[in-house]
Design a protein around this motif. Structure first.
Motif, mmCIF file in Angstrom:
data_model
loop_
_atom_site.group_PDB
_atom_site.id
_atom_site.type_symbol
_atom_site.label_atom_id
_atom_site.label_comp_id
_atom_site.label_asym_id
_atom_site.label_seq_id
_atom_site.Cartn_x
_atom_site.Cartn_y
_atom_site.Cartn_z
ATOM 1 N N LEU A 19 -4.874 3.666 0.414
ATOM 2 C CA LEU A 19 -5.443 2.333 0.648
ATOM 3 C C LEU A 19 -6.957 2.347 0.468
ATOM 4 O O LEU A 19 -7.607 3.368 0.744
ATOM 5 C CB LEU A 19 -5.154 1.900 2.090
ATOM 6 C CG LEU A 19 -3.700 1.803 2.541
ATOM 7 C CD1 LEU A 19 -3.635 1.650 4.071
ATOM 8 C CD2 LEU A 19 -3.013 0.602 1.869
ATOM 9 N N ASP A 20 -7.464 1.206 0.046
ATOM 10 C CA ASP A 20 -8.916 1.029 0.085
ATOM 11 C C ASP A 20 -9.212 0.592 1.523
ATOM 12 O O ASP A 20 -9.182 -0.598 1.853
ATOM 13 C CB ASP A 20 -9.326 -0.037 -0.934
ATOM 14 C CG ASP A 20 -10.836 -0.211 -0.979
ATOM 15 O OD1 ASP A 20 -11.497 0.153 0.014
ATOM 16 O OD2 ASP A 20 -11.332 -0.710 -2.001
ATOM 17 N N HIS A 259 -0.773 1.648 9.173
ATOM 18 C CA HIS A 259 0.688 1.779 9.077
ATOM 19 C C HIS A 259 1.310 0.512 8.479
ATOM 20 O O HIS A 259 2.232 0.590 7.672
ATOM 21 C CB HIS A 259 1.310 2.092 10.445
ATOM 22 C CG HIS A 259 1.243 3.544 10.811
ATOM 23 N ND1 HIS A 259 0.116 4.128 11.333
ATOM 24 C CD2 HIS A 259 2.158 4.540 10.688
ATOM 25 C CE1 HIS A 259 0.352 5.424 11.538
ATOM 26 N NE2 HIS A 259 1.574 5.700 11.154
ATOM 27 N N TYR A 260 0.784 -0.616 8.889
ATOM 28 C CA TYR A 260 1.315 -1.897 8.392
ATOM 29 C C TYR A 260 1.120 -1.999 6.874
ATOM 30 O O TYR A 260 2.057 -2.296 6.129
ATOM 31 C CB TYR A 260 0.593 -3.037 9.119
ATOM 32 C CG TYR A 260 0.899 -4.412 8.593
ATOM 33 C CD1 TYR A 260 2.111 -5.025 8.886
ATOM 34 C CD2 TYR A 260 -0.037 -5.102 7.803
ATOM 35 C CE1 TYR A 260 2.402 -6.298 8.397
ATOM 36 C CE2 TYR A 260 0.248 -6.365 7.317
ATOM 37 C CZ TYR A 260 1.463 -6.954 7.607
ATOM 38 O OH TYR A 260 1.743 -8.210 7.124
ATOM 39 N N ARG A 264 3.885 -2.195 4.013
ATOM 40 C CA ARG A 264 4.046 -3.417 3.218
ATOM 41 C C ARG A 264 3.584 -3.290 1.765
ATOM 42 O O ARG A 264 4.184 -3.845 0.861
ATOM 43 C CB ARG A 264 3.270 -4.566 3.885
ATOM 44 C CG ARG A 264 3.949 -5.120 5.115
ATOM 45 C CD ARG A 264 5.229 -5.841 4.692
ATOM 46 N NE ARG A 264 6.194 -5.923 5.779
ATOM 47 C CZ ARG A 264 6.349 -6.980 6.563
ATOM 48 N NH1 ARG A 264 5.574 -8.027 6.426
ATOM 49 N NH2 ARG A 264 7.271 -6.978 7.496
ATOM 50 N N GLU A 265 2.492 -2.553 1.562
ATOM 51 C CA GLU A 265 1.919 -2.540 0.199
ATOM 52 C C GLU A 265 2.252 -1.287 -0.588
ATOM 53 O O GLU A 265 2.201 -1.285 -1.805
ATOM 54 C CB GLU A 265 0.398 -2.706 0.282
ATOM 55 C CG GLU A 265 0.023 -4.088 0.779
ATOM 56 C CD GLU A 265 -1.469 -4.307 0.886
ATOM 57 O OE1 GLU A 265 -2.252 -3.402 0.506
ATOM 58 O OE2 GLU A 265 -1.850 -5.381 1.373
ATOM 59 N N LYS A 266 2.578 -0.213 0.132
ATOM 60 C CA LYS A 266 2.770 1.058 -0.582
ATOM 61 C C LYS A 266 4.161 1.647 -0.356
ATOM 62 O O LYS A 266 4.430 2.781 -0.769
ATOM 63 C CB LYS A 266 1.708 2.086 -0.128
ATOM 64 C CG LYS A 266 0.280 1.634 -0.321
ATOM 65 C CD LYS A 266 -0.118 1.674 -1.789
ATOM 66 C CE LYS A 266 -1.427 0.958 -2.028
ATOM 67 N NZ LYS A 266 -1.803 0.968 -3.456
ATOM 68 N N GLY A 267 5.010 0.938 0.348
ATOM 69 C CA GLY A 267 6.389 1.399 0.550
ATOM 70 C C GLY A 267 6.532 2.609 1.454
ATOM 71 O O GLY A 267 7.543 3.313 1.415
#
Ligand code: PA5
Length: 463
Positions: A19-20, A259-260, A264-267
């Motif tokens: 994540l950024d 974690h969210y 949600r964005e990276k599976g």
């Protein structure tokens, strides 16, 4: 304070799988601020199930718990905790972490005259019978813990043990029982009133998995000499820190958001909890329940069917490096691994320099302490090589103060991520369902309709 290091979830370290973080913190800052503000605003409101946020300030309970522990000190050789799920896992995890390892095998002197402690959180007849064979019930204080007062597992254990105590001790059997349950409702409360047991209260609006810092956890912990004042000090300092609505300063909000977004964005919907300390083994069990029961929900708050499910898994370092890590490195990239590291162990163990083999002499003269943390580092780096997100929480030491911080941080993290998912983190309809089916199968009055339906469904299995 305990520390959270999330650098191994950043794009800088694991590229596109990560994540950024800076951007995400910036983007979600207003949402996080709103969530934390609302949690603090609603914590005293009935029906919000947020009373766990007040448990660090419940001086009266702490006083009564300590008074009771002092009153029974020296009278019992054993404490036997009967409870299941949230009514057992917190105290089990904390006592395992905070008492000397192999506590129950130490002689009385080494235990400073404090009792052994046993948790029966299952209903395996072999296990219960075996325990009853080795425990002298006359010298055992039984702490039966159930918020509802009717959980079949806990109450069946209690019925077996109560009868034996009665046979052994006659009218005095009551002195060997302390019940922790709702202040008014439930069968155990009724029974305790009728029979005159010493009781403690599971406060209103505190769910089982959030109850470790109420009498549910504090009573058994105090009975074996764990410093509840230090626990309270740890909760308070963490609570103060986590009241900060600025995500850059709030580790529970950070870990919840990471974690969210990883889910949600990276599976990465699987959360692996992997302490590098044998004493912290059951912290993972407690975490698994907290995460699973709070976040695994069919519907969101707007009644949309979402089947939310960030799945928790327990692992143990370094042991599971030789079982699960292969999967975590090379299997599906759907996990985020959390390491819990301990900077300073209570004791030091040197490896003697006794072999000249090149494959062994690098170990000689070093400590096992250094080895376990080197293994944690090595595993984290290897995961990064495979582009697997991992997070490290560091405890300066294993003690009441830092563990209270850790547990409270996990509770807050769960509450915050629950809001991000827009779910009710405090109910457990899926658990209740199975409880009700059990009642029906065992012939409890009022469950006849479910019984018929169940018999039909069960006949499908057996045919
Ligand atoms: O977290 C929860 O609410 C559950 O795990 C309960 O603690 C568990 O089902 C035991 O319930 P009770 O305390 O009513 O016996």
């Amino acid at each position: 304070m305990i520390k959270l290091n999330y650098s191994n979830v950043t794009t800088q370290i694991i590229g596109d799988e990560g994540l950024d973080v800076e951007k995400s913190f910036l983007e979600y800052a207003p949402k996080i601020q709103e969530i934390i503000t609302n949690l603090n605003m609603n914590k005293d409101k009935p029906g919000f199930w947020l009373q766990w946020m007040n448990l660090g300030y419940n001086e009266e309970t702490v006083w009564y718990v300590k008074e009771f522990a002092a009153m029974v000190e020296g009278r019992f050789d054993n404490v036997l905790v009967l409870g299941i799920g949230g009514s057992a896992l917190g105290a089990k995890a904390l006592s395992e972490a905070l008492l000397k390892p192999y506590w129950n095998l130490l002689d009385k002197e080494k235990r400073e005259n404090l009792p052994r402690i046993f948790f029966v959180d299952n209903i395996d007849p072999d296990e219960i019978n075996a325990l009853l064979d080795v425990l002298d019930l006359k010298k055992t204080l039984v702490n039966v813990i159930t918020k509802s007062g009717s959980t079949a597992e806990t109450m069946s254990q209690f019925m077996i043990i109560q009868e034996r105590l009665k046979n052994l001790l006659g009218d005095d059997y009551r002195k060997n029982i302390v019940a922790t349950t709702d202040k008014q409702a439930g069968i155990l409360r009724q029974l305790a009133n009728e029979e005159g047991y010493k009781t403690f209260v599971v406060p209103d609006d505190v769910g089982g998995r959030f109850s470790v810092f109420s009498a549910v956890g504090l009573v058994p912990l105090a009975l074996v000499g764990i410093d509840v004042d230090e626990i309270i000090r740890g909760i308070k300092i963490m609570d103060l820190t986590l009241k900060n609505t600025d995500i850059t300063k709030n580790i529970a909000a950070q870990n919840a958001l990471l974690h969210y977004l990883l889910d949600r964005e990276k599976g990465k919907y699987i959360s692996v909890m992997m302490p590098y300390s044998q004493r912290l083994k059951y912290v993972s069990d407690w975490y698994v329940q907290l995460w699973a029961e709070s976040l695994g929900k069919e519907y969101d708050r707007n009644n949309n069917k979402i089947n939310n499910g960030p799945t928790p898994i327990k692992a143990l370092g370094a042991t599971d490096q030789h079982s699960q890590i292969q999967l975590y490195n090379e299997g599906k990239n759907d996990k985020v691994i959390t390491f819990i590291r301990v900077n300073e162990f209570d004791s030091e163990l040197q490896i003697p320099n006794i072999f000249e083999y090149t494959g062994l002499n690098y170990l000689g003269g070093k400590s096992i302490n250094r080895l376990i943390n080197a293994e944690a580092d090595a595993t984290a780096v290897a995961l990064c090589d495979y582009k697997r997100p991992n997070i490290t929480i560091t405890l300066p030491k294993i003690n009441e103060y830092y563990l209270a911080q850790l547990f409270y941080m996990f509770e807050m993290q769960t509450a915050i991520i629950g809001e991000l998912y827009n779910i009710n983190a405090y109910n457990q309809p899926g658990v209740e369902q199975a409880k009700n089916y059990t009642y029906a199968l065992m012939g409890r009055l009022g469950y006849e309709e479910s019984k018929e339906e169940l018999d039909m469904k069960l006949s499908r299995f057996s045919s």
